[in-house]
Write a protein that holds these residues in place. Structure first.
Motif, PDB file in Angstrom:
ATOM      1  N   ILE A  13       8.296  -6.889  16.881  1.00 51.30           N
ATOM      2  CA  ILE A  13       8.891  -7.996  17.630  1.00 51.30           C
ATOM      3  C   ILE A  13      10.375  -8.083  17.303  1.00 51.30           C
ATOM      4  O   ILE A  13      11.216  -8.213  18.171  1.00 51.30           O
ATOM      5  CB  ILE A  13       8.173  -9.310  17.281  1.00 51.30           C
ATOM      6  N   HIS A  14      10.718  -8.022  16.028  1.00 46.83           N
ATOM      7  CA  HIS A  14      12.113  -8.006  15.608  1.00 46.83           C
ATOM      8  C   HIS A  14      12.160  -7.544  14.156  1.00 46.83           C
ATOM      9  O   HIS A  14      11.166  -7.526  13.456  1.00 46.83           O
ATOM     10  CB  HIS A  14      12.767  -9.385  15.753  1.00 46.83           C
ATOM     11  N   TRP A  15      13.346  -7.181  13.722  1.00 43.49           N
ATOM     12  CA  TRP A  15      13.554  -6.746  12.347  1.00 43.49           C
ATOM     13  C   TRP A  15      14.387  -7.782  11.612  1.00 43.49           C
ATOM     14  O   TRP A  15      15.281  -8.400  12.172  1.00 43.49           O
ATOM     15  CB  TRP A  15      14.278  -5.401  12.293  1.00 43.49           C
ATOM     16  N   LEU A  16      14.095  -7.963  10.322  1.00 47.98           N
ATOM     17  CA  LEU A  16      14.938  -8.757   9.449  1.00 47.98           C
ATOM     18  C   LEU A  16      15.493  -7.840   8.373  1.00 47.98           C
ATOM     19  O   LEU A  16      14.797  -6.961   7.886  1.00 47.98           O
ATOM     20  CB  LEU A  16      14.147  -9.894   8.789  1.00 47.98           C
ATOM     21  N   GLN A  17      16.753  -8.018   8.015  1.00 50.13           N
ATOM     22  CA  GLN A  17      17.370  -7.204   6.976  1.00 50.13           C
ATOM     23  C   GLN A  17      17.003  -7.794   5.613  1.00 50.13           C
ATOM     24  O   GLN A  17      17.470  -8.873   5.265  1.00 50.13           O
ATOM     25  CB  GLN A  17      18.887  -7.187   7.152  1.00 50.13           C
ATOM     26  N   PRO A  18      16.156  -7.113   4.831  1.00 49.22           N
ATOM     27  CA  PRO A  18      15.729  -7.703   3.558  1.00 49.22           C
ATOM     28  C   PRO A  18      16.608  -7.261   2.404  1.00 49.22           C
ATOM     29  O   PRO A  18      17.294  -6.240   2.460  1.00 49.22           O
ATOM     30  CB  PRO A  18      14.319  -7.144   3.388  1.00 49.22           C
ATOM     31  N   SER A  19      16.573  -8.034   1.340  1.00 51.57           N
ATOM     32  CA  SER A  19      17.121  -7.584   0.074  1.00 51.57           C
ATOM     33  C   SER A  19      16.115  -6.610  -0.553  1.00 51.57           C
ATOM     34  O   SER A  19      15.010  -6.421  -0.036  1.00 51.57           O
ATOM     35  CB  SER A  19      17.329  -8.776  -0.860  1.00 51.57           C
ATOM     36  N   LEU A  20      16.491  -5.992  -1.665  1.00 48.97           N
ATOM     37  CA  LEU A  20      15.550  -5.122  -2.366  1.00 48.97           C
ATOM     38  C   LEU A  20      14.301  -5.905  -2.757  1.00 48.97           C
ATOM     39  O   LEU A  20      13.172  -5.432  -2.563  1.00 48.97           O
ATOM     40  CB  LEU A  20      16.204  -4.539  -3.626  1.00 48.97           C
ATOM     41  N   GLN A  21      14.489  -7.112  -3.282  1.00 52.45           N
ATOM     42  CA  GLN A  21      13.358  -7.929  -3.720  1.00 52.45           C
ATOM     43  C   GLN A  21      12.352  -8.131  -2.592  1.00 52.45           C
ATOM     44  O   GLN A  21      11.159  -7.899  -2.743  1.00 52.45           O
ATOM     45  CB  GLN A  21      13.874  -9.295  -4.215  1.00 52.45           C
ATOM     46  N   TYR A  22      12.850  -8.525  -1.442  1.00 54.23           N
ATOM     47  CA  TYR A  22      11.934  -8.856  -0.360  1.00 54.23           C
ATOM     48  C   TYR A  22      11.462  -7.622   0.412  1.00 54.23           C
ATOM     49  O   TYR A  22      10.435  -7.657   1.070  1.00 54.23           O
ATOM     50  CB  TYR A  22      12.560  -9.913   0.538  1.00 54.23           C
TER      51      TYR A  22
END
Length: 270
Positions: A13-22
């Motif tokens: 549906i869409h992408w989120l830019q995560p940190s390494l942690q997430y």
């Protein structure tokens, strides 16, 4: 929506830019989510396949997972702090009567209580850490990582501490005295307790058949809160220390028995 809507191998549906942690949180949830059925009805009919829990691969999957996490953090340590011998620490919880690392100088002390649970103290650098993947409701088990669902935006990590009955040395001795990593038919009998099942917490010293009270599982269920479930537990930094301790026990097993590869099963799920 159907199961394809949360599958990054297809059209997301869409992408989120995560940190390494997430990003690591997402990986943990994705590998323990339902297998990729075409729709929710198929999932309800056939159940789901967890690749990293309640399976032969629990110990080795998490070893590789923690190794990946450690290597990425080591890159950050070298780049920003000129620290070239970084290694993840472990939390030796054997025989404790309290959480000795739950201080604001280390992993965060107990803070306020809300309808979500017991939060980490404002004096801890982990106070604002959030649950990147929220644990899905029962009817949503056929989906992957749920991010900021209804009423879940900015949900901070919590620890409820149901009890303080930490695993004992006797419990660890029981585990390390089991030579067989895997026993054929082990899932069909509570009396068959192999090393990988004992370390995960699926069996223990007594035949209580309570999969919540032993070893790895006991710590997760003692802490509860964010540590309760596969979708949220890696959001808590205690997850890292806990799983390095589990890997430490696995390493002691390998050194003790030097188990040949031929004794390991050649499938990932019994």
């Amino acid at each position: 929506e159907d199961n394809r809507g949360s599958d990054p191998l297809r059209q997301p549906i869409h992408w989120l830019q995560p940190s390494l942690q997430y990003g690591m949180v997402f990986d943990h949830r994705y590998s323990s989510r339902s297998t990729l059925f075409n729709d929710a009805q198929d999932c309800q009919n056939f159940g789901f396949l967890d690749f990293n829990h309640d399976s032969i691969g629990f110990v080795t999957w998490h070893r590789y997972y923690m190794m990946r996490w450690e290597r990425q953090l080591a890159k950050i340590a070298a780049k920003y702090f000129n620290w070239h011998d970084f290694a993840l620490p472990y939390w030796d919880w054997v025989g404790l009567d309290r959480c000795d690392v739950c201080t604001n100088e280390l992993m965060g002390a107990q803070g306020r209580t809300s309808d979500q649970g017991v939060h980490i103290s404002r004096g801890s650098p982990f106070y604002n850490w959030t649950e990147f993947c929220v644990e899905p409701e029962q009817e949503q088990q056929c989906y992957g990582c749920h991010v900021a669902g209804p009423g879940q935006q900015n949900r901070r990590i919590t620890r409820s501490w149901n009890n303080l009955a930490f695993p004992t040395k006797r419990d660890m001795d029981f585990i390390l005295n089991i030579r067989e990593f895997y026993i054929p038919g082990e899932r069909n009998s509570v009396e068959m307790c192999s090393f990988h099942r004992a370390l995960e917490g699926r069996c223990g010293r007594t035949p209580d058949n309570d999969e919540r009270q032993w070893s790895h599982n006991r710590i997760h269920n003692m802490l509860d809160g964010s540590m309760c479930c596969s979708g949220t537990s890696p959001s808590d930094p205690l997850f890292i220390l806990h799983h390095i301790q589990i890997d430490r026990v696995f390493d002691a097993y390998l050194k003790k028995y030097k188990t040949p590869v031929s004794l390991y099963p050649n499938t990932t799920r019994p």
